[in-house]
Motif scaffolding. Structure first.
Motif, PDB file in Angstrom:
ATOM      1  N   GLU A  21      79.397  64.750 146.404  1.00 24.08           N
ATOM      2  CA  GLU A  21      79.841  65.987 147.055  1.00 24.08           C
ATOM      3  C   GLU A  21      81.207  66.419 146.537  1.00 24.08           C
ATOM      4  O   GLU A  21      81.450  67.603 146.288  1.00 24.08           O
ATOM      5  N   GLU A  22      82.139  65.457 146.364  1.00 24.27           N
ATOM      6  CA  GLU A  22      83.478  65.781 145.919  1.00 24.27           C
ATOM      7  C   GLU A  22      83.478  66.346 144.496  1.00 24.27           C
ATOM      8  O   GLU A  22      84.169  67.321 144.193  1.00 24.27           O
ATOM      9  N   ILE A  23      82.695  65.727 143.608  1.00 29.09           N
ATOM     10  CA  ILE A  23      82.633  66.201 142.226  1.00 29.09           C
ATOM     11  C   ILE A  23      81.976  67.577 142.164  1.00 29.09           C
ATOM     12  O   ILE A  23      82.417  68.462 141.423  1.00 29.09           O
ATOM     13  N   ARG A  24      80.935  67.776 142.954  1.00 32.29           N
ATOM     14  CA  ARG A  24      80.278  69.084 142.967  1.00 32.29           C
ATOM     15  C   ARG A  24      81.228  70.170 143.453  1.00 32.29           C
ATOM     16  O   ARG A  24      81.276  71.280 142.885  1.00 32.29           O
ATOM     17  N   LEU A  25      82.023  69.874 144.488  1.00 28.09           N
ATOM     18  CA  LEU A  25      82.970  70.857 144.996  1.00 28.09           C
ATOM     19  C   LEU A  25      84.020  71.187 143.948  1.00 28.09           C
ATOM     20  O   LEU A  25      84.402  72.345 143.773  1.00 28.09           O
ATOM     21  N   ALA A  26      84.500  70.155 143.261  1.00 28.50           N
ATOM     22  CA  ALA A  26      85.475  70.391 142.195  1.00 28.50           C
ATOM     23  C   ALA A  26      84.874  71.271 141.104  1.00 28.50           C
ATOM     24  O   ALA A  26      85.516  72.207 140.608  1.00 28.50           O
ATOM     25  N   LEU A  27      83.631  70.980 140.716  1.00 28.75           N
ATOM     26  CA  LEU A  27      82.968  71.760 139.684  1.00 28.75           C
ATOM     27  C   LEU A  27      82.790  73.207 140.127  1.00 28.75           C
ATOM     28  O   LEU A  27      83.034  74.144 139.367  1.00 28.75           O
ATOM     29  N   ASP A  28      82.392  73.401 141.377  1.00 28.64           N
ATOM     30  CA  ASP A  28      82.216  74.755 141.900  1.00 28.64           C
ATOM     31  C   ASP A  28      83.538  75.517 141.956  1.00 28.64           C
ATOM     32  O   ASP A  28      83.555  76.758 141.922  1.00 28.64           O
ATOM     33  N   ALA A  29      84.652  74.778 142.066  1.00 30.46           N
ATOM     34  CA  ALA A  29      85.973  75.410 142.094  1.00 30.46           C
ATOM     35  C   ALA A  29      86.519  75.681 140.696  1.00 30.46           C
ATOM     36  O   ALA A  29      87.650  76.140 140.549  1.00 30.46           O
ATOM     37  N   GLY A  30      85.728  75.377 139.676  1.00 29.66           N
ATOM     38  CA  GLY A  30      86.155  75.665 138.310  1.00 29.66           C
ATOM     39  C   GLY A  30      86.757  74.491 137.568  1.00 29.66           C
ATOM     40  O   GLY A  30      87.304  74.660 136.476  1.00 29.66           O
ATOM     41  N   VAL A  31      86.694  73.291 138.144  1.00 27.39           N
ATOM     42  CA  VAL A  31      87.249  72.099 137.510  1.00 27.39           C
ATOM     43  C   VAL A  31      86.138  71.394 136.736  1.00 27.39           C
ATOM     44  O   VAL A  31      85.141  70.961 137.318  1.00 27.39           O
ATOM     45  N   THR A  32      86.306  71.269 135.441  1.00 27.46           N
ATOM     46  CA  THR A  32      85.333  70.567 134.605  1.00 27.46           C
ATOM     47  C   THR A  32      85.864  69.175 134.289  1.00 27.46           C
ATOM     48  O   THR A  32      86.922  69.041 133.668  1.00 27.46           O
ATOM     49  N   PRO A  33      85.158  68.138 134.707  1.00 27.63           N
ATOM     50  CA  PRO A  33      85.641  66.778 134.418  1.00 27.63           C
ATOM     51  C   PRO A  33      85.735  66.503 132.929  1.00 27.63           C
ATOM     52  O   PRO A  33      85.026  67.097 132.110  1.00 27.63           O
ATOM     53  N   ARG A  34      86.630  65.596 132.578  1.00 30.43           N
ATOM     54  CA  ARG A  34      86.707  65.126 131.195  1.00 30.43           C
ATOM     55  C   ARG A  34      85.576  64.136 130.920  1.00 30.43           C
ATOM     56  O   ARG A  34      84.960  64.156 129.853  1.00 30.43           O
ATOM     57  N   THR A  35      85.342  63.236 131.874  1.00 27.33           N
ATOM     58  CA  THR A  35      84.324  62.200 131.722  1.00 27.33           C
ATOM     59  C   THR A  35      83.663  61.964 133.073  1.00 27.33           C
ATOM     60  O   THR A  35      84.324  62.023 134.117  1.00 27.33           O
ATOM     61  N   LEU A  36      82.369  61.690 133.056  1.00 24.03           N
ATOM     62  CA  LEU A  36      81.642  61.312 134.264  1.00 24.03           C
ATOM     63  C   LEU A  36      81.083  59.910 134.069  1.00 24.03           C
ATOM     64  O   LEU A  36      80.387  59.635 133.082  1.00 24.03           O
ATOM     65  N   TYR A  37      81.394  59.029 135.015  1.00 23.37           N
ATOM     66  CA  TYR A  37      80.872  57.664 135.002  1.00 23.37           C
ATOM     67  C   TYR A  37      79.727  57.578 135.998  1.00 23.37           C
ATOM     68  O   TYR A  37      79.854  58.020 137.151  1.00 23.37           O
ATOM     69  N   VAL A  38      78.623  56.979 135.560  1.00 22.06           N
ATOM     70  CA  VAL A  38      77.378  57.037 136.320  1.00 22.06           C
ATOM     71  C   VAL A  38      76.792  55.640 136.471  1.00 22.06           C
ATOM     72  O   VAL A  38      76.689  54.890 135.494  1.00 22.06           O
ATOM     73  N   ALA A  39      76.400  55.306 137.707  1.00 26.67           N
ATOM     74  CA  ALA A  39      75.628  54.081 137.972  1.00 26.67           C
ATOM     75  C   ALA A  39      74.378  54.503 138.735  1.00 26.67           C
ATOM     76  O   ALA A  39      74.403  54.657 139.957  1.00 26.67           O
ATOM     77  N   GLU A  40      73.292  54.709 138.006  1.00 28.87           N
ATOM     78  CA  GLU A  40      72.087  55.263 138.613  1.00 28.87           C
ATOM     79  C   GLU A  40      71.502  54.362 139.686  1.00 28.87           C
ATOM     80  O   GLU A  40      70.818  54.845 140.603  1.00 28.87           O
ATOM     81  N   GLU A  41      71.776  53.065 139.614  1.00 28.44           N
ATOM     82  CA  GLU A  41      71.241  52.146 140.631  1.00 28.44           C
ATOM     83  C   GLU A  41      71.776  52.467 142.021  1.00 28.44           C
ATOM     84  O   GLU A  41      71.177  52.065 143.026  1.00 28.44           O
ATOM     85  N   LEU A  42      72.903  53.166 142.095  1.00 30.39           N
ATOM     86  CA  LEU A  42      73.520  53.483 143.390  1.00 30.39           C
ATOM     87  C   LEU A  42      73.139  54.872 143.889  1.00 30.39           C
ATOM     88  O   LEU A  42      73.575  55.273 144.975  1.00 30.39           O
ATOM     89  N   PHE A  43      72.351  55.606 143.143  1.00 32.78           N
ATOM     90  CA  PHE A  43      71.991  56.965 143.539  1.00 32.78           C
ATOM     91  C   PHE A  43      71.182  56.968 144.837  1.00 32.78           C
ATOM     92  O   PHE A  43      70.347  56.106 145.077  1.00 32.78           O
ATOM     93  N   SER A  44      71.431  57.990 145.658  1.00 35.26           N
ATOM     94  CA  SER A  44      70.627  58.234 146.854  1.00 35.26           C
ATOM     95  C   SER A  44      69.397  59.031 146.459  1.00 35.26           C
ATOM     96  O   SER A  44      69.504  59.994 145.691  1.00 35.26           O
ATOM     97  N   PRO A  45      68.230  58.688 146.985  1.00 35.49           N
ATOM     98  CA  PRO A  45      67.027  59.448 146.607  1.00 35.49           C
ATOM     99  C   PRO A  45      67.013  60.867 147.165  1.00 35.49           C
ATOM    100  O   PRO A  45      66.361  61.743 146.615  1.00 35.49           O
ATOM    101  N   SER A  46      67.748  61.116 148.248  1.00 38.41           N
ATOM    102  CA  SER A  46      67.698  62.437 148.880  1.00 38.41           C
ATOM    103  C   SER A  46      68.726  63.402 148.311  1.00 38.41           C
ATOM    104  O   SER A  46      68.488  64.606 148.238  1.00 38.41           O
ATOM    105  N   GLY A  47      69.881  62.887 147.920  1.00 30.86           N
ATOM    106  CA  GLY A  47      70.935  63.752 147.406  1.00 30.86           C
ATOM    107  C   GLY A  47      71.517  64.678 148.444  1.00 30.86           C
ATOM    108  O   GLY A  47      72.089  65.718 148.123  1.00 30.86           O
TER     109      GLY A  47
END
Length: 288
Positions: free
Chosen positions: A41-67
């Motif tokens: 949610e925090e990253i999405r809000l930042a992106l919607d506010a015009g902030v583009t991350p330099r790098t995104l770190y991802v651990a798919e094993e921790l993803f929620s199925p519902s989002g």
């Protein structure tokens, strides 16, 4: 379009992860001009506010199925990853052990981003319009309180939040976390108290300062013009300089044994009195 392949890191001792953990320290954030944001949610809000991350770190094993976040549909983690990948953001896939090394929150959801640090020089902020509303937070010590005030400021439609004589920086990961990403949606700046007062005076802003040392209730002043509401540190409240500069000194009525509220709660109470009055004025009535 050929997108770059994702990098993969499995070892918690990887130098890249050590540099990421170092961003928890203020000195490193100030040297690099970067900070970290964790959570879908925090990253999405930042992106919607015009902030583009330099790098995104991802651990798919921790993803929620519902989002989902509560009852609000915010999309899924894979959708966000794809959105950032399409924007050219570097994607680094982490093993659960590697992600645990860099995560700073309980119950992580497998997404952590590096972004440019936030906050601008006070002089670059402008006071625009006859109904500008600001919040001044002086010497706030706890990042969680500063972040909570940002959530309130965003919800109340505040035009800017100024940290006067700041103890913590805007890029503190706990400020980012407590703000739920609204840090990126509200203009924020820092300055000394004297700089802040000069800036407010230049903008012809009415300064309403909260203090228990007054008989004037927070509901007894007019918040419908250009107004800044000031709150002070958790231990000492606002200082003498802010009190001396105040157009109005106000208190929130207390009916129990305590003589004050948590600073973020006090800011919310007074800000929403301003919201109430402004809505009443727009509806044809004046302040109650």
């Amino acid at each position: 379009m050929n997108l770059p392949r994702d990098l993969s890191v499995s070892s918690p001792s990887n130098p890249r992860l050590k540099a990421l953990v170092a961003l928890r320290r203020r000195r490193v954030r100030e040297e690099t001009g970067q900070t970290i944001v964790e959570g879908h949610e925090e990253i999405r809000l930042a992106l919607d506010a015009g902030v583009t991350p330099r790098t995104l770190y991802v651990a798919e094993e921790l993803f929620s199925p519902s989002g989902r976040a509560g009852s609000q549909e915010i999309g899924t983690q894979p959708e966000l990853v794809q959105r950032l990948r399409a924007a050219g953001v570097e994607i680094v896939r982490l093993s659960p052990a590697a992600y645990a090394k860099v995560s700073y929150r309980e119950g992580p959801d497998g997404l952590l981003a590096v972004v440019d640090d936030v906050g601008v020089p006070l002089a670059s902020l402008t006071v625009d319009g006859p109904s500008w509303l600001g919040l001044v937070a002086q010497r706030i010590e706890k990042p969680g309180n500063l972040g909570a005030m940002l959530r309130t400021a965003d919800a109340a439609g505040v035009d800017a939040v100024v940290a006067a004589d700041p103890v913590t920086d805007w890029g503190n990961p706990n400020v980012v976390r407590a703000s739920k990403g609204t840090l990126f949606a509200v203009p924020v700046a820092s300055g000394t108290t004297s700089e802040t007062l000069a800036w407010l005076a230049h903008g012809a802003v009415t300064l309403v300062v909260t203090t228990p040392e007054t008989d004037l209730l927070h509901t007894e002043v007019d918040y419908t013009g250009r107004v800044a509401i000031a709150v002070g540190s958790e231990k000492h409240g606002v200082d003498d300089a802010l009190l001396a500069a105040a157009t109005h000194r106000v208190r929130i009525p207390m009916h129990g044994r305590a003589n004050s509220l948590n600073v973020s709660v006090a800011a919310a109470v007074v800000l929403y009195e301003a919201v109430r009055q402004r809505a009443s004025r727009l509806g044809g009535g004046g302040p109650a």
